[in-house]
Design an enzyme around this catalytic site. Structure first.
Site, mmCIF file in Angstrom:
data_model
loop_
_atom_site.group_PDB
_atom_site.id
_atom_site.type_symbol
_atom_site.label_atom_id
_atom_site.label_comp_id
_atom_site.label_asym_id
_atom_site.label_seq_id
_atom_site.Cartn_x
_atom_site.Cartn_y
_atom_site.Cartn_z
ATOM 1 N N ASN A 13 -0.600 -5.682 -1.117
ATOM 2 C CA ASN A 13 -1.122 -6.102 -2.415
ATOM 3 C C ASN A 13 -0.037 -6.826 -3.225
ATOM 4 O O ASN A 13 0.908 -6.197 -3.690
ATOM 5 C CB ASN A 13 -1.620 -4.877 -3.186
ATOM 6 C CG ASN A 13 -2.085 -5.201 -4.581
ATOM 7 O OD1 ASN A 13 -2.287 -6.349 -4.938
ATOM 8 N ND2 ASN A 13 -2.246 -4.169 -5.388
ATOM 9 N N GLU B 10 1.895 5.148 -17.649
ATOM 10 C CA GLU B 10 0.495 5.553 -17.814
ATOM 11 C C GLU B 10 0.346 7.041 -18.061
ATOM 12 O O GLU B 10 -0.751 7.548 -18.176
ATOM 13 C CB GLU B 10 -0.301 5.158 -16.572
ATOM 14 C CG GLU B 10 -0.416 3.674 -16.388
ATOM 15 C CD GLU B 10 -1.146 3.294 -15.125
ATOM 16 O OE1 GLU B 10 -1.519 4.185 -14.337
ATOM 17 O OE2 GLU B 10 -1.364 2.093 -14.925
ATOM 18 N N CYS C 259 -2.422 -0.237 -7.145
ATOM 19 C CA CYS C 259 -2.047 0.525 -5.953
ATOM 20 C C CYS C 259 -1.053 1.634 -6.275
ATOM 21 O O CYS C 259 -0.927 2.584 -5.513
ATOM 22 C CB CYS C 259 -1.468 -0.403 -4.895
ATOM 23 S SG CYS C 259 -2.714 -1.436 -4.109
ATOM 24 N N HIS C 260 -0.366 1.503 -7.406
ATOM 25 C CA HIS C 260 0.570 2.564 -7.788
ATOM 26 C C HIS C 260 -0.154 3.874 -8.072
ATOM 27 O O HIS C 260 0.464 4.928 -8.057
ATOM 28 C CB HIS C 260 1.417 2.143 -9.001
ATOM 29 C CG HIS C 260 0.616 1.840 -10.222
ATOM 30 N ND1 HIS C 260 0.015 0.610 -10.417
ATOM 31 C CD2 HIS C 260 0.310 2.596 -11.293
ATOM 32 C CE1 HIS C 260 -0.622 0.635 -11.578
ATOM 33 N NE2 HIS C 260 -0.460 1.818 -12.134
ATOM 34 N N TYR D 149 -4.947 8.045 -0.700
ATOM 35 C CA TYR D 149 -5.430 7.037 0.231
ATOM 36 C C TYR D 149 -6.665 7.555 0.961
ATOM 37 O O TYR D 149 -7.623 6.826 1.179
ATOM 38 C CB TYR D 149 -4.335 6.673 1.235
ATOM 39 C CG TYR D 149 -3.103 6.078 0.590
ATOM 40 C CD1 TYR D 149 -3.132 4.807 0.037
ATOM 41 C CD2 TYR D 149 -1.911 6.796 0.529
ATOM 42 C CE1 TYR D 149 -2.004 4.258 -0.560
ATOM 43 C CE2 TYR D 149 -0.783 6.256 -0.060
ATOM 44 C CZ TYR D 149 -0.837 4.988 -0.602
ATOM 45 O OH TYR D 149 0.277 4.451 -1.200
#
Length: 91
Positions: free
Chosen positions: A39, A74, A47-48, A16
């Site tokens: 979100n 991912e 955002c993950h 962040y």
């Protein structure tokens, strides 16, 4: 802020604070976190991929167990996933 998150290359993560600094607002890490929490399109605006400065995942609007799935999918977790994701991802 959404553009900064969409700019995080697959399969990397960022903090962040790093997002806040990229927006030239170095003290706005909590604001970035609050925006991520609001979100509703968490698969489209990744955002993950945002994490705390220590590398640990922090809160996620959909819950930490749902944050683990896209990170694992991912391959961000790679060989040593963050401790708090291990219990959710079954690793």
């Amino acid at each position: 802020m959404w553009d900064a998150l969409r700019g995080v290359p697959f399969p990397q993560t960022t903090s962040y604070g790093e997002i806040a600094r990229s927006l030239r607002r170095p003290g706005a890490a909590r604001g970035v976190g609050a925006a991520c929490a609001a979100n509703p399109l968490w698969l489209l605006v990744p955002c993950h991929r945002a994490r705390g400065s220590d590398g640990e995942p922090l809160g996620f609007a959909a819950g930490l167990e749902r944050k683990a799935w896209p990170l694992t999918h991912e391959a961000v977790a790679q060989l040593a996933p963050p401790r708090s994701l291990k219990r959710y991802a079954g690793i």
